[in-house]
Enzyme design. Structure first.
Site, PDB file in Angstrom:
ATOM      1  N   CYS A  42       5.662  -0.115   3.032  1.00  0.00           N
ATOM      2  CA  CYS A  42       4.373  -0.642   3.326  1.00  0.00           C
ATOM      3  C   CYS A  42       3.273   0.244   3.599  1.00  0.00           C
ATOM      4  O   CYS A  42       3.352   1.455   3.627  1.00  0.00           O
ATOM      5  CB  CYS A  42       4.361  -1.542   4.745  1.00  0.00           C
ATOM      6  SG  CYS A  42       5.774  -2.983   4.692  1.00  0.00           S
ATOM      7  N   CYS A  46      -0.220  -2.214   7.564  1.00  0.00           N
ATOM      8  CA  CYS A  46       0.574  -3.517   7.639  1.00  0.00           C
ATOM      9  C   CYS A  46       0.823  -4.281   8.999  1.00  0.00           C
ATOM     10  O   CYS A  46       1.132  -3.613   9.839  1.00  0.00           O
ATOM     11  CB  CYS A  46       1.734  -3.415   6.864  1.00  0.00           C
ATOM     12  SG  CYS A  46       2.734  -5.046   6.500  1.00  0.00           S
ATOM     13  N   ARG A  71      10.871  -1.461  -2.542  1.00  0.00           N
ATOM     14  CA  ARG A  71       9.914  -2.476  -3.342  1.00  0.00           C
ATOM     15  C   ARG A  71       8.692  -2.568  -2.407  1.00  0.00           C
ATOM     16  O   ARG A  71       8.573  -2.442  -1.156  1.00  0.00           O
ATOM     17  CB  ARG A  71      10.774  -3.638  -3.364  1.00  0.00           C
ATOM     18  CG  ARG A  71      11.851  -4.010  -4.081  1.00  0.00           C
ATOM     19  CD  ARG A  71      12.584  -5.053  -4.499  1.00  0.00           C
ATOM     20  NE  ARG A  71      12.642  -5.876  -2.957  1.00  0.00           N
ATOM     21  CZ  ARG A  71      13.633  -6.018  -2.205  1.00  0.00           C
ATOM     22  NH1 ARG A  71      14.733  -5.043  -2.390  1.00  0.00           N
ATOM     23  NH2 ARG A  71      13.212  -6.853  -1.206  1.00  0.00           N
ATOM     24  N   CYS A  73       5.394  -4.241  -0.482  1.00  0.00           N
ATOM     25  CA  CYS A  73       5.432  -5.235   0.390  1.00  0.00           C
ATOM     26  C   CYS A  73       4.600  -6.193  -0.172  1.00  0.00           C
ATOM     27  O   CYS A  73       3.598  -5.898  -0.844  1.00  0.00           O
ATOM     28  CB  CYS A  73       4.791  -4.829   1.822  1.00  0.00           C
ATOM     29  SG  CYS A  73       4.373  -6.060   3.010  1.00  0.00           S
ATOM     30  N   CYS A  76       1.202  -6.502   2.781  1.00  0.00           N
ATOM     31  CA  CYS A  76       0.187  -5.507   2.980  1.00  0.00           C
ATOM     32  C   CYS A  76      -0.373  -5.023   1.310  1.00  0.00           C
ATOM     33  O   CYS A  76      -1.374  -4.538   1.262  1.00  0.00           O
ATOM     34  CB  CYS A  76       0.427  -4.518   3.966  1.00  0.00           C
ATOM     35  SG  CYS A  76       1.730  -3.419   3.129  1.00  0.00           S
ATOM     36  N   ASP A 459     -32.656  21.981  -5.506  1.00  0.00           N
ATOM     37  CA  ASP A 459     -33.278  20.557  -5.147  1.00  0.00           C
ATOM     38  C   ASP A 459     -34.322  21.116  -4.044  1.00  0.00           C
ATOM     39  O   ASP A 459     -33.729  21.685  -2.763  1.00  0.00           O
ATOM     40  CB  ASP A 459     -32.194  19.846  -4.689  1.00  0.00           C
ATOM     41  CG  ASP A 459     -32.648  18.591  -4.248  1.00  0.00           C
ATOM     42  OD1 ASP A 459     -32.839  17.599  -5.052  1.00  0.00           O
ATOM     43  OD2 ASP A 459     -32.849  18.253  -3.040  1.00  0.00           O
TER      44      ASP A 459
END
Length: 511
Positions: A42, A46, A71, A73, A76, A459
């Protein structure tokens, strides 16, 4: 911290856990939390129940978590996190590894070819073995594993947020075939793409509303300052700034060429500050280039900046500027032309010239928005424009040559103006074009190439902000003052222009 020690601050596991328990958005994308009891990783933001400390593993990059078997989430959605953009001016291996990651992230670099380690090494000027070694030492995964995670994240976001056909998502996410896409998705996420889409929240919208995608960023972010910068320079018919205080944002027309095909359409970008997200709506005609467009939008609004790293160097000098970002550009070619128009004149005068250019040479386009009726003139149009036609707009001869030169170089593909371009080579090429000096080249590097250490030393407004305008050789004095701000001098320039400079220090005087 000394002014040359600018490597990013490393977070300990305990620091990560504290940020996780606080759901601190400032750390979004800087690390990911993998939970051993669920097999899921996550973002720090989350909102699920905070896992126990002993069940947490922390990874600097999503690819590392996926390589370890976790894997993403589904709540989130790690693919929404801002990317981790870090810079160093000391460690050569560190610089090379992150430049390699930057090239892999930048889809525009690979529009005409599929990326590979060999091609990546050739672009960096080193051996493919060396690239693999330093990349794995820095990121903990191989370049191809890193690229695979990026592609899967892109596909996952499109599956969740759009109703694009899965076949089309597979191809525009960078997979050679639907079969390979399905296999990679199942292997990494233990879920096939169709099943993920059934769990998602994508809804069918009228064509006038386009495709909606959410993009995360890290706070603090001064939204009003960013939109104010764009508002001051807005050109009628190609862009507008929304006045809705509830969700401030902007809209504009857009043209992009990739793979020999030109795509044009419209987009709206609004800020959901409560969620620290930019909500992007894209016209249906741009669906085939969504990954590339998302990268451009992230760059244009500087969504991947890490305020903690930047402010650790600049806060002492610019204490009121911690939320400022460097405004980028959706189209580097357009930005370069507008930079030329702004040479040695006021912003208002440059805007007038740009408006005339769009009115005269801009291509009409139909959109659902009455404020958006034209596209910025294409490179082929300005490359073929004669001096008389440009002169009638009030553009002086030197700038006529510069505009035609930029347009021709872009048309010939000699000049690449995006965040994946080689900065030193691009600066050198720009300066060979007629009418382009260091100020223009540095300004283009700052906004179009997304170079964080660009510094337009000549500048005049910068000289006034730094209090060196009355000194002998103010450009040199400004450069001397800027040494304390590396490698974030682009951000220092924006802060100086905005008037956020702290108590003035005695400016250094060149010997």
């Amino acid at each position: 911290m000394t002014r040359t020690d600018v490597s990013p601050i490393r977070l300990s596991d305990d620091d990560c856990y504290l940020a996780l328990t606080a759901h601190d958005a400032r750390f979004d994308g800087r690390f990911f939390t993998a939970v051993t009891s669920t097999g899921i990783y996550c973002r720090p933001v989350c909102r699920v129940k905070t896992p126990r400390r002993e069940n947490c593993r922390f990874f600097q990059h999503a690819a590392q978590a996926e390589n370890a078997g976790f894997r993403p989430c589904l709540r989130c959605r790690p693919e929404l996190a801002p990317h981790s953009v870090v810079w160093s001016i000391q460690d050569a291996s560190y610089i090379l590894a992150h430049q390699a990651a930057r090239l892999l992230d930048e889809t525009e670099v690979w529009t005409d070819e599929a990326p590979s380690v060999e091609k990546l090494a050739a672009r960096l000027g080193v051996s493919d073995r060396h690239v693999r070694r330093i990349f794995e030492a820095q990121f903990g995964v191989s370049p191809l594993q890193y690229l695979q995670t990026r592609r899967l994240h892109t596909a996952k976001q499109l599956l969740a947020d759009t109703t694009l056909p899965i076949t089309q998502i597979a191809l525009i996410s960078g997979f050679a075939s639907v079969r390979r896409f399905n296999a990679a998705f199942v292997a990494h996420y233990k879920l096939n793409p169709t099943a993920l889409r059934r769990q998602g929240t994508a809804v069918v919208r009228p064509a006038s509303q386009g495709i909606t995608i959410r993009l995360g960023y890290r706070p603090p972010y001064d939204v009003q300052a960013m939109l104010g910068f764009f508002r001051k320079r807005a050109i009628n018919a190609i862009e507008f700034i929304a006045s809705d205080a509830q969700q401030p944002g902007t809209g504009r027309t857009f043209r992009i060429e990739t793979g020999g095909k030109v795509h044009s359409g419209w987009l709206l970008a609004g800020f959901d500050e409560a969620r620290t997200q930019l909500v992007l709506q894209v016209g249906d005609s741009l669906r085939e280039v969504l990954p590339l467009l998302i990268r451009r939008v992230r760059a244009a609004f500087d969504l991947d900046a890490d305020p903690a790293a930047i402010n650790s160097v600049l806060h002492r000098h610019f204490p009121a500027g911690d939320g400022l970002r460097v405004p980028g550009a959706l189209d580097g070619y357009e930005l370069a032309v507008r930079a030329v128009l702004g040479q040695q004149i006021t912003v208002a005068a440059a805007r007038t010239l740009a408006q005339r250019l769009v009115d005269q040479f801009g291509e009409p386009i139909t959109t659902p928005w009455p404020q958006l009726t034209r596209l910025f003139p294409a490179p082929a149009v300005l490359a073929a424009a004669g001096g008389d036609a440009l002169g009638q707009l009030g553009i002086v001869r030197q700038r006529q040559a510069a505009i035609v030169g930029i347009a021709q170089a872009v048309l010939d593909k000699r000049l690449q103006l995006h965040s994946g371009a080689d900065v030193p080579a691009t600066l050198a090429l720009l300066k060979t074009l007629p009418g382009i000096g260091d100020w223009t080249a540095q300004y283009i590097a700052m906004r179009a190439l997304r170079w964080p250490d660009a510094f337009p030393a000549g500048d005049v407004a910068l000289h006034k902000a730094l209090g060196v305008q009355a000194l002998k050789n103010p450009a040199r004095q400004a450069t001397l003052a800027s040494s304390a701000w590396a490698p974030w001098r682009s951000y220092a320039v924006i802060r100086a222009w905005s008037g956020t400079l702290g108590a003035p220090e005695e400016p250094p005087v060149a010997p």
